[in-house]
Design an enzyme around this catalytic site. Structure first.
Site, PDB file in Angstrom:
ATOM      1  N   GLU A   1       1.097  -1.089   0.804  1.00 33.75           N
ATOM      2  CA  GLU A   1       0.271   0.688   0.003  1.00 33.75           C
ATOM      3  C   GLU A   1       0.904   1.075  -0.287  1.00 33.75           C
ATOM      4  O   GLU A   1       1.777   1.347   0.852  1.00 33.75           O
ATOM      5  CB  GLU A   1      -0.679   0.028   0.762  1.00 33.75           C
ATOM      6  CG  GLU A   1      -2.092   0.843   0.977  1.00 33.75           C
ATOM      7  CD  GLU A   1      -3.435   0.536   2.532  1.00 33.75           C
ATOM      8  OE1 GLU A   1      -3.373  -0.338   2.507  1.00 33.75           O
ATOM      9  OE2 GLU A   1      -3.337   2.257   3.162  1.00 33.75           O
TER      10      GLU A   1
ATOM     11  N   ASN B   1      -3.325  -1.550   7.968  1.00 34.79           N
ATOM     12  CA  ASN B   1      -4.269  -2.370   7.516  1.00 34.79           C
ATOM     13  C   ASN B   1      -4.179  -3.779   7.427  1.00 34.79           C
ATOM     14  O   ASN B   1      -4.183  -4.232   6.548  1.00 34.79           O
ATOM     15  CB  ASN B   1      -5.194  -1.222   6.558  1.00 34.79           C
ATOM     16  CG  ASN B   1      -5.313   0.049   6.588  1.00 34.79           C
ATOM     17  OD1 ASN B   1      -6.009   0.469   7.046  1.00 34.79           O
ATOM     18  ND2 ASN B   1      -4.726   0.990   5.358  1.00 34.79           N
TER      19      ASN B   1
ATOM     20  N   GLU C   1     -10.669   5.088   9.167  1.00 30.36           N
ATOM     21  CA  GLU C   1     -10.193   4.616   7.287  1.00 30.36           C
ATOM     22  C   GLU C   1     -11.510   3.918   7.388  1.00 30.36           C
ATOM     23  O   GLU C   1     -10.493   2.301   7.279  1.00 30.36           O
ATOM     24  CB  GLU C   1      -8.984   4.415   7.148  1.00 30.36           C
ATOM     25  CG  GLU C   1      -9.123   6.028   7.015  1.00 30.36           C
ATOM     26  CD  GLU C   1      -6.859   6.925   6.015  1.00 30.36           C
ATOM     27  OE1 GLU C   1      -5.941   5.539   6.026  1.00 30.36           O
ATOM     28  OE2 GLU C   1      -6.885   7.296   5.831  1.00 30.36           O
TER      29      GLU C   1
ATOM     30  N   ARG D   1      -1.797   3.597  17.080  1.00 31.63           N
ATOM     31  CA  ARG D   1      -1.664   4.854  16.303  1.00 31.63           C
ATOM     32  C   ARG D   1      -3.108   5.496  16.530  1.00 31.63           C
ATOM     33  O   ARG D   1      -4.029   5.394  16.540  1.00 31.63           O
ATOM     34  CB  ARG D   1      -2.637   4.662  14.120  1.00 31.63           C
ATOM     35  CG  ARG D   1      -0.096   3.733  14.051  1.00 31.63           C
ATOM     36  CD  ARG D   1      -1.777   3.419  12.426  1.00 31.63           C
ATOM     37  NE  ARG D   1      -0.617   3.974  11.114  1.00 31.63           N
ATOM     38  CZ  ARG D   1      -0.884   4.263  10.924  1.00 31.63           C
ATOM     39  NH1 ARG D   1      -2.425   4.587  10.352  1.00 31.63           N
ATOM     40  NH2 ARG D   1      -0.402   5.664   9.455  1.00 31.63           N
TER      41      ARG D   1
ATOM     42  N   LYS E   1       1.482  10.649  13.995  1.00 30.96           N
ATOM     43  CA  LYS E   1       1.712  11.611  12.538  1.00 30.96           C
ATOM     44  C   LYS E   1       2.740  12.591  12.968  1.00 30.96           C
ATOM     45  O   LYS E   1       1.508  13.793  13.841  1.00 30.96           O
ATOM     46  CB  LYS E   1       0.372  11.763  11.467  1.00 30.96           C
ATOM     47  CG  LYS E   1       0.143  10.152  10.782  1.00 30.96           C
ATOM     48  CD  LYS E   1      -0.635  10.511   9.368  1.00 30.96           C
ATOM     49  CE  LYS E   1      -1.036   9.324   8.733  1.00 30.96           C
ATOM     50  NZ  LYS E   1      -1.379   8.737   8.062  1.00 30.96           N
TER      51      LYS E   1
ATOM     52  N   ASP F   1      -2.386  14.379   7.072  1.00 25.04           N
ATOM     53  CA  ASP F   1      -1.877  13.473   6.568  1.00 25.04           C
ATOM     54  C   ASP F   1      -1.318  13.809   5.090  1.00 25.04           C
ATOM     55  O   ASP F   1      -0.905  13.572   4.254  1.00 25.04           O
ATOM     56  CB  ASP F   1      -2.622  12.721   5.552  1.00 25.04           C
ATOM     57  CG  ASP F   1      -1.915  10.603   5.293  1.00 25.04           C
ATOM     58  OD1 ASP F   1      -1.481  10.421   6.054  1.00 25.04           O
ATOM     59  OD2 ASP F   1      -3.287  10.042   4.487  1.00 25.04           O
TER      60      ASP F   1
ATOM     61  N   GLU G   1       4.347   9.363  -0.340  1.00 26.26           N
ATOM     62  CA  GLU G   1       2.164   9.234  -1.445  1.00 26.26           C
ATOM     63  C   GLU G   1       2.735  11.075  -1.097  1.00 26.26           C
ATOM     64  O   GLU G   1       1.920   9.860  -2.800  1.00 26.26           O
ATOM     65  CB  GLU G   1       1.580   8.439  -0.011  1.00 26.26           C
ATOM     66  CG  GLU G   1       1.185   9.078  -0.026  1.00 26.26           C
ATOM     67  CD  GLU G   1      -0.468   8.330   0.846  1.00 26.26           C
ATOM     68  OE1 GLU G   1       0.400   7.654   2.122  1.00 26.26           O
ATOM     69  OE2 GLU G   1      -1.357   8.338   0.445  1.00 26.26           O
TER      70      GLU G   1
ATOM     71  N   GLU H   1       7.230  21.457  -3.041  1.00 22.51           N
ATOM     72  CA  GLU H   1       6.251  22.621  -2.202  1.00 22.51           C
ATOM     73  C   GLU H   1       5.972  23.651  -3.295  1.00 22.51           C
ATOM     74  O   GLU H   1       4.806  23.845  -3.006  1.00 22.51           O
ATOM     75  CB  GLU H   1       6.456  23.346  -1.060  1.00 22.51           C
ATOM     76  CG  GLU H   1       5.990  23.677   0.200  1.00 22.51           C
ATOM     77  CD  GLU H   1       5.908  24.330   0.918  1.00 22.51           C
ATOM     78  OE1 GLU H   1       7.355  24.348   1.101  1.00 22.51           O
ATOM     79  OE2 GLU H   1       5.893  24.627   2.016  1.00 22.51           O
TER      80      GLU H   1
END
Lengths: 643, 643
Positions: A122, A164, A248, A281, A322, A327, A355, A476
């Site tokens: 993932e 997950n 999620e 988490r 995090k 995210d 990601e 950025e």
């Protein structure tokens, strides 16, 4: 065959003389240290003394290296320290030897792999998993080389399966897989790395006798106690478990109207006697939000769910938070949970899997970004306190945490070069080094990595260092402006789509209209700014005092808003987007100057990705600029083409 | 078990007496006709005479049915005609008997299945394929029931595999699959249905001796000649082949700088001696367009690639042309290719798979839309000509085509109810009936389908007919406004995403800014309007004369543009979007009145989908309206909430 990354120093036998009190030691860490030294061509005919000392200041993992060519000594209070010292000595010989006495700042220095047992990853951008294939755990030379790699940069914990937990991964803690889990944990341990597994919180629901995952149901706790007894009997060296619950679509204690602490403690208690750590988490938020709902602010979610639970978690639980409240965007403020839970172990979670930062097709050296996060002063002990930077909180200094540290979502896979983009390996190297020593600068880390990977050619060092240091700011610039984030293609998270998350359930909105953009997060809005301690709360409350790189994260502002540069917001957007693409142009030129100076195959691989990045940065530039141009019909002051 | 659709009339033996000249006929169509009559409970103890006549006016597929209860006669010039007549008689008995003499208007009445051999269906919304499983062609009771279904509505050709021929489907024409292909073709033939296959145009590239697909390379033609000889020796009843070339990544003659005609004819010549038909798709366009390129207009593509080739195609080629110039949007103008190639066989392609029209989760009865397309007057023979409606062109009347007709992308799959949404079966039924007789009205067709499916309850008939007739207009109202199309989530094509295709390579842009929306397609723009024959070209040239439902397809207009209703464009957008969702509310109410009047399971299935549609139509309403509201900040005149 795959690349050796920064461990490219192998010879069959360097002829080094290694002295150790017990020359026939069966300790596998010592054996690995000796093996490493023997295979290092830079140690040809030198002598290395390994010595266990009683120097408590070195802790369990520190080392003291001293000596003069051709004889060096490594002292440590443990075998792990000696092994670390061996890797470090090899690096020092390649970078320029100097005496060092180093102890890691963070107790936990972990990687999270989001690998699935079917072999997919993932958010993986470097091929498939090298841990799993066809629902089996695989162990081979590559696994060992990976363990070496991690050890060489001081990583001491790895979660190998996706947070997950689905399909076969639910059965990874069953008998049938534990033989392999044990083997892997032993291999990792011999390099000082603890193996962790991600757990399916709802496992007890599938047990027909229980069919519940209520943490206060004694049958549930008992089930886990027995399960952990079973696991630890077979895999005594296991570090512990990671859990993503109530997030999620993952089940969790909320289903039973229990708190996150009740959920975590139920598992932690069952783990306690085995010395296992439960990593919990904090990425909990409503992912079924109605985009029309203006009151709910996803940025608040972790804070709102967790901060009141301070002191409620058992001491073998550590919260994994995090770095930012959303995210892993290219820019976010620091999570307001840091520094506000003095009685709860905390660990920061970064993501080196790119990601949202170019998916290892764009160069994006993230260490400068992580540094900014770590250096952020929370003022946890009063407005003028200076000893509660994020790095101090997560190292456990600020509040004297029992367990804490840093982890990152891993960026490796089965690709020949491990990380898809050759230059993305700098993020793996850098994260490890930074977790070990947060005082290192991004430039220092880059320089180390470049020299260990490509040798000491000055031009190579200079140009790649420039490229790396330019890369995150460039990314950025051509991405979503001023901290607003999320202008990315939904689900794949690659490429521009300014309204991609605008009408969705994910709680990530910019609400741009033809006059203004942003969600007001101060007291007149969602109140998110007020979650910080002073003076940060006041700083974020007003646009004038909010750092401009986060301006649109905190405030809704008209396009005519004038920045400190004297530019309007819209002109700033246009300018930065043109600049970002120009930066990539410059990065590409800098790289092309290295033709012939680095191995051809690696050169070609990197050049090809830079070409793609160059095209894609222009796509970002034009889409974002056109989006705002069409919304406003305000022309670029410099008359550049907008579409 | 799956539903019987409109064939729900079975009994073990009706006791009907069937008279035929040859009571021991081994003709399978006759046998099937007799079987159908014997299993029809509405024929209890009646007599049916089947009679082959020499009446040439009935053609190969027509029939004449007459008689009085309890004795009916079906006359036809062929066994196919008798079989059609048998199905028709059964329908008539259920709908109210009357004497009919009917001959299908279109020679080809085909379905295209986009089924892959792994069992998936491209753009399939009703489960998996019932033709393929694990790379094998499967034939079972369901296959036969499907053939019966098709025959009952006059479908006479079926392409079973996806036009995008990949993986195992490339080998469907090889020995190993031909045994099953032959069986299927025989089964289909016994119901008057010709089997067709989609071909991989580039098959010869994979032959090591050729490695080319240049249509003018004699080795390529020879390869196909041999291949077709092989195929037809084993499957003599095969109808022919469908080819998608030079489209969306599929290879084609353009690779060799050959025309589409050169590509098609090469195959057609090799097919000729077997009586095979080559269906050549005209869906050719640049799918790698730069969204910044304002000159290229995808709407022009088919016309530009094909119209100059009129007369260049062999007579066993038929061009398969999508109804509109884009791709099955809820509203498009008619493709300008129709009526402008007098010397080239043409067939129209519709899509009953609801790719862009709600994916069989929304009710969207498409027959009214197809009717509008078919009734469009092209004026192919002068400005005042009235015999060149689209239906006349594709029926072959206007230009006396040898081969022509109608086809549709199928909407069936392995779901219990065949079409995902029970009401989507009306599109399958309707397409067949319309291809047979384009003069039928959408209301008549709906009424037939409802009565055959749910019986003759008046309330059921009235309410479902209202729902069906409201459904396409409602879907259009809450979708992209005024013909502009493509405000849909990319790739899945479900749900609103106003800018989803705006910065992509697909050539489908609306260029909305804060003042105006649309791409000008008249002479001052891309010139697309001028591709039509007069008076249509002039009609589309000016906003004032362009039918308003296509206004934004042809013109770029400011939001303040005033429509014939006196409303501004933006107010029209707001109003229609509110209306669309209200319509679905009404449809849901109408349906709920039928609780207890139709089978409970079917009722629940439909109600559940309507509930989803109701929610989703509001999502469409609010996203589209918010998109324009944010672009303009113009309030709704009626003060309704915009976000």
């Amino acid at each position: 065959m795959y690349t050796k990354l920064w461990l490219d120093y192998e010879t069959n036998d360097s002829g080094v003389r290694v002295l150790f009190d017990d020359p026939f030691s069966e300790d596998r860490k010592i054996q690995n240290a000796v093996k490493e030294l023997k295979h290092c061509r830079f140690l040809k005919d030198k002598t290395v003394c390994l010595r266990i000392t009683r120097d408590e200041s070195l802790g369990e993992e520190g080392y003291h290296i001293y000596g003069n060519d051709p004889e060096y000594t490594i002292e440590a209070a443990s075998e792990t320290g000696l092994l670390y010292g061996a890797f470090r000595l090899i690096s020092l010989l390649r970078l320029g030897f100097r005496e060092v006495c180093e102890v890691p700042e963070n107790r936990l220095r972990m990687l999270n792999h989001w690998d699935n047992m079917d072999g997919t990853i993932e958010r993986g951008y470097s091929g498939n998993s090298f841990f799993f294939e066809n629902n089996e755990l695989i162990i081979n030379q590559r696994t060992e080389d990976y363990a070496r790699c991690l050890c060489s940069i001081g990583i001491n914990g790895v979660v190998i399966n996706n947070v997950n937990v689905k399909d076969e991964a639910c059965r990874l803690i069953d008998d049938r897989h534990l033989i392999q889990v044990k083997k892997l944990s032993e291999l990792f341990s011999s390099y000082g790395v603890k193996l962790f597994l991600s757990l399916n919180y709802a496992a007890t629901m599938e047990d027909e006798r229980i069919q519940s995952a209520d943490p206060l149901d004694p049958r549930v706790g008992l089930w886990w106690e027995r399960k952990f007894d079973e696991i630890y009997e077979k895999v005594p060296e296991l570090g512990g478990f990671l859990v993503k619950a109530d997030s999620e679509g993952r089940p969790g204690p909320f289903t039973y109207e229990r708190t996150q602490a009740e959920g975590a403690n139920m598992l932690a208690r069952a783990l306690k006697k085995h010395g296992g750590i439960l990593v919990w988490r904090c990425f909990v938020y409503n992912c079924q939000q109605d985009w029309r709902d203006l009151k709910t602010d996803r940025a608040r979610a972790s804070y709102d769910y967790f901060h009141n639970l301070d002191g409620c978690f058992d001491d073998n639980v550590v919260l994994q938070i995090k770095n930012g409240p959303m995210d892993f965007q290219v820019r976010e403020p620091v999570s307001p949970l840091f520094g506000q839970m003095p009685h709860t172990n905390q660990m920061i979670e970064f993501q080196i899997a790119q990601e949202y930062t170019g998916q290892q097709r764009h160069v994006c050296y993230l260490i400068p970004w992580f540094k900014e996060v770590l250096e952020f002063e929370i003022c946890a002990k009063g407005e003028n306190s200076r000893d509660s930077k994020v790095k101090d909180v997560v190292s456990g200094k600020t509040f004297d945490y029992k367990i804490s540290g840093m982890c990152a979502v891993a960026n490796t896979g089965s690709d020949e070069n491990w990380t898809g983009h050759d230059l993305a390996a700098a993020n793996l190297y850098g994260f490890g080094r930074l977790a070990f020593d947060p005082e290192l600068s991004a430039e220092e880390i880059a320089s180390e990595w470049i020299r260990l990977t490509y040798g000491n050619n000055e031009k190579v060092l200079q140009n790649i260092q420039k490229i790396l240091m330019m890369s995150w700011p460039a990314y950025e610039k051509y991405n979503a402006p001023l901290g607003i984030g999320w202008m990315v293609t939904p689900s794949v998270h690659y490429g521009p789509d300014p309204d991609g998350y605008e009408y969705s359930k994910w709680g990530t909105y910019h609400k741009a209209d033809c006059r203004a953009i942003g969600v007001e997060r101060n007291a007149s809005g969602t109140g998110y700014a007020g979650l910080y301690l002073e003076p940060n709360a006041s700083m974020y409350e007003n646009p004038e005092t909010t750092p401009e790189e986060l301006l649109l994260f905190f405030h809704r502002l008209p396009y005519s808003y004038v920045l400190k540069s004297g530019k309007t917001l819209i002109q700033h957007i246009y300018d930065t987007h043109f600049e970002g693409a120009e930066d990539v142009e410059r990065m590409t030129e800098l790289f092309r100057e290295l033709r012939g100076l680095i191995e051809e195959k690696a050169f070609d691989r990197i050049e090809k990705r830079l070409e793609h990045q160059l095209w894609h940065s222009k796509e970002w530039r034009d889409v974002i600029n056109s989006y705002f141009y069409r919304k406003t019909l305000i022309e670029d002051e410099k008359g550049r083409k907008l579409y």
